[in-house]
Enzyme design. Structure first.
Site, PDB file in Angstrom:
ATOM      1  N   ASP A  68       0.336   9.638  -9.133  1.00 49.61           N
ATOM      2  CA  ASP A  68      -0.213  10.302 -10.316  1.00 49.61           C
ATOM      3  C   ASP A  68      -1.024  11.534  -9.916  1.00 49.61           C
ATOM      4  O   ASP A  68      -1.789  11.488  -8.943  1.00 49.61           O
ATOM      5  CB  ASP A  68      -1.123   9.279 -11.020  1.00 49.61           C
ATOM      6  N   GLU A 111       5.638   2.553   8.205  1.00 49.72           N
ATOM      7  CA  GLU A 111       5.348   1.285   8.893  1.00 49.72           C
ATOM      8  C   GLU A 111       6.326   0.213   8.421  1.00 49.72           C
ATOM      9  O   GLU A 111       6.451  -0.840   9.022  1.00 49.72           O
ATOM     10  CB  GLU A 111       3.923   0.801   8.556  1.00 49.72           C
TER      11      GLU A 111
END
Ligand code: GLC
Length: 586
Positions: A207, A260
């Protein structure tokens, strides 16, 4: 499971369905959509043919801004369920071959977030206050705001706290802006990204992605008044709030977190910046994808769409990403209504006729037949393009905006706070709870848009768990919603839902999941948008053409198999106005 979804790069050519959770489906009868409601509709979503769902915020919130005011980033609003419900929803989605994207709101927290409460309690100069943007006021006793900035939702962008300091809020005063120069803020968000990734989330929608790297130290606040909060399209990097070069460091840091995971987590940024800058956010070492809102602000003119497509594809190429296409979302009026209003050849979404937006007592009606016809043509124009298509809940039903919600039932802060208050209805008209079941229609004789009537077109169950009548939907639904109910549209081969299903399944089957961002333009004249793409090798075709006629004169269609048509063609060789087709060429 679709082939596309088995691929790590699924998001590059995905169909993503945006869910506004509080208005999608209510499972427990409190009038508010919830997470179990989403789980219960997963089969519907699979049958629609989408690749992923993106959930607008479902976190604990006081709803000062539709959930974009978050009290706890790593939890579910108890009115919407709990973490076990979230896990069950993700697992059901994955079983149906659907990826899950959640909304991350890093520009501001809610004013009831633990950090902000601590900042208020800790006082001036404290470490807790440094997580936000607190400043001294101007005037002899600091009694005036630090400068004259107005918030995007209206009124001053500064709010004074008890001990006299002021904090910055670009949006509502319940949404204090975070200080991204504070390392703790960085750590906190990385924790949140890992939290949702560990709960099986496949990606994030970021956002206000262009607003985090503010530069408010050094110069006096008064000096900064030469910029305004509204000017997010400033592009020389000097604006103290928007689109600063340093914001990209944050996303490079986040990319490490995304990577990751195997497969790496996906992200798409909401960045209202100049087009030349948008795609910086989309580069592969940052978010990877960014929204292109040109379709959401284009009027029904071939020139507007042609430019939007050209620029969108070009920008995607230059960032090494793929394009995105958005006609509607929870912030703009629904596009079948937009296309049914008088059109001007400019980007005029935010300039809809005032008397229509304020339909209390006004006589203006959108032309629904025309709006629908154009919306049908639009999805065939959009869905053959390379890149990702974002569909907003209810778009597949062809829902229109509800512009006449009574003022006392509105939830969005914008109608009450914007300059010239009560001059716009705000964003609730596209957030009205979805109609699922026409048999659950209110009795027109007793129906009142202010109070509801016990029926909700199947949005809520008839009764809650205690056997009591379910609460009314949190925003009132109009009676005409009945004709757009899922069950009605499922039975009708000519409905918008049937067109969306056919279109999305043909897209998956016929168009190569190529990573490229190009189309071959066909020259059919100014009033026509016509392009071809390579067809999937497994299909019977070499190319697929998507052709849309905006002009009053019918055009002659090329040879080939008619795969889809947005309206019945009286003559197979002629394409009339406001109509699109897909043609398969061997
Ligand atoms: C984004 C959201 C919008 C929200 C604002 C503040 O623009 O899409 O709904 O009001 O951010 O969080």
């Amino acid at each position: 499971m679709t082939l596309n979804n088995l691929n790590d790069d699924w998001w590059k050519q995905a169909v993503v369905y945006q869910i506004y959770p509080r208005s999608f489906k209510d499972a427990n009868g409190d009038g508010l959509g919830d997470i179990p409601g989403i789980t219960s509709k997963m089969r519907y979503l699979r049958e629609l043919g989408i690749d992923a769902i993106w959930l607008s915020p479902f976190y604990p919130s006081d709803l000062a801004d539709g959930g974009y005011d978050i009290i706890d980033y790593r939890n579910v609003d108890p009115r919407l369920g709990d973490m076990a419900d979230f896990d069950a929803m993700v697992s059901q989605a994955h079983q149906e071959g659907i990826k899950v994207i959640v909304d991350i709101v890093p520009n501001h927290t809610a004013d009831r977030h633990a950090w902000f409460l601590e900042a208020l309690a800790s006082g001036r100069g404290s470490a807790a206050r440094d997580r936000y943007i607190f400043k001294e006021g101007s005037g002899p006793n600091g009694e005036f705001p630090p400068n004259d900035w107005q918030s995007l939702f209206g009124g001053p962008a500064w709010e004074r706290v008890e001990d006299g300091q002021w904090y910055l809020h670009i949006f509502a005063k319940e949404q204090p802006d975070l200080n991204w120069n504070n390392p703790e803020v960085h750590e906190e968000f990385k924790k949140t990204l890992r939290f949702w990734s560990d709960h099986g989330t496949d990606g994030f929608r970021v956002d206000v992605a262009h607003g985090l790297a503010k530069k408010l130290d050094g110069a006096s606040m008064k000096d900064l008044s030469r910029w305004t909060v509204h000017d997010s399209l400033s592009h020389d990097g000097t604006h103290p709030l928007w689109d600063r070069a340093q914001v990209h460091d944050i996303y490079r840091e986040w990319r490490q977190v995304f990577n990751e995971y195997d497969p790496p987590r996906f992200a798409v940024g909401e960045a209202w910046v100049v087009p030349e800058h948008q795609y910086l956010y989309a580069s592969p070492d940052e978010l990877g994808q960014v929204f292109n809102f040109e379709f959401a602000i284009a009027n029904w003119f071939s020139g507007d769409f042609r430019t939007a497509i050209r620029d969108g594809l070009q920008a995607a190429k230059s960032s090494g990403s793929t394009a995105t296409w958005v006609m509607s979302n929870h912030d703009v009026p629904r596009h079948p209504s937009r296309y049914g209003l008088p059109q001007a050849p400019s980007k005029a979404t935010h300039q809809l006729p005032k008397d229509w937006v304020l339909r209390d007592g006004s006589s203006y009606e959108e032309n629904r037949e025309l709006g629908s016809k154009r919306a049908r043509a639009a999805i065939l124009m959009e869905a053959a393009l390379p890149g990702s298509v974002y569909i907003y809940q209810g778009e597949e039903l062809g829902l229109f905006e509800v512009p006449d919600i009574p003022w006392d039932r509105l939830e969005d802060p914008t109608p009450f706070r914007t300059r010239g208050r009560y001059t716009e209805k705000g964003r609730d008209g596209c957030r009205v709870p979805l109609p699922w079941d026409s048999l659950d229609t209110p009795d027109p004789a007793s129906w009142n848009p202010r109070f509801g009537s016990g029926a909700s077109f199947g949005f809520s169950p008839a009764h809650d768990a205690d056997g009591a009548r379910s609460a009314d939907p949190h925003l009132p639904q109009p009676l005409w919603y009945r004709d757009f109910s899922v069950d009605v549209e499922q039975r009708d081969e000519t409905s918008m839902l049937s067109l969306y299903k056919a279109c999305l399944s043909r897209r998956a089957e016929l168009l190569t999941p190529a990573q490229d961002s190009s189309v071959t333009w066909l020259d059919e004249g100014d009033d026509v948008i016509a392009y071809t793409r390579d067809a999937a090798e497994s299909s019977a075709y070499t190319t697929i053409a998507s052709i849309t006629n905006f002009g009053a004169t019918a055009i002659t269609l090329p040879e080939g198999d008619l795969i889809l048509s947005s309206a019945q063609l009286d003559d197979r060789s002629q394409l009339p106005q406001d109509t699109s087709v897909w043609i398969g060429m061997r």
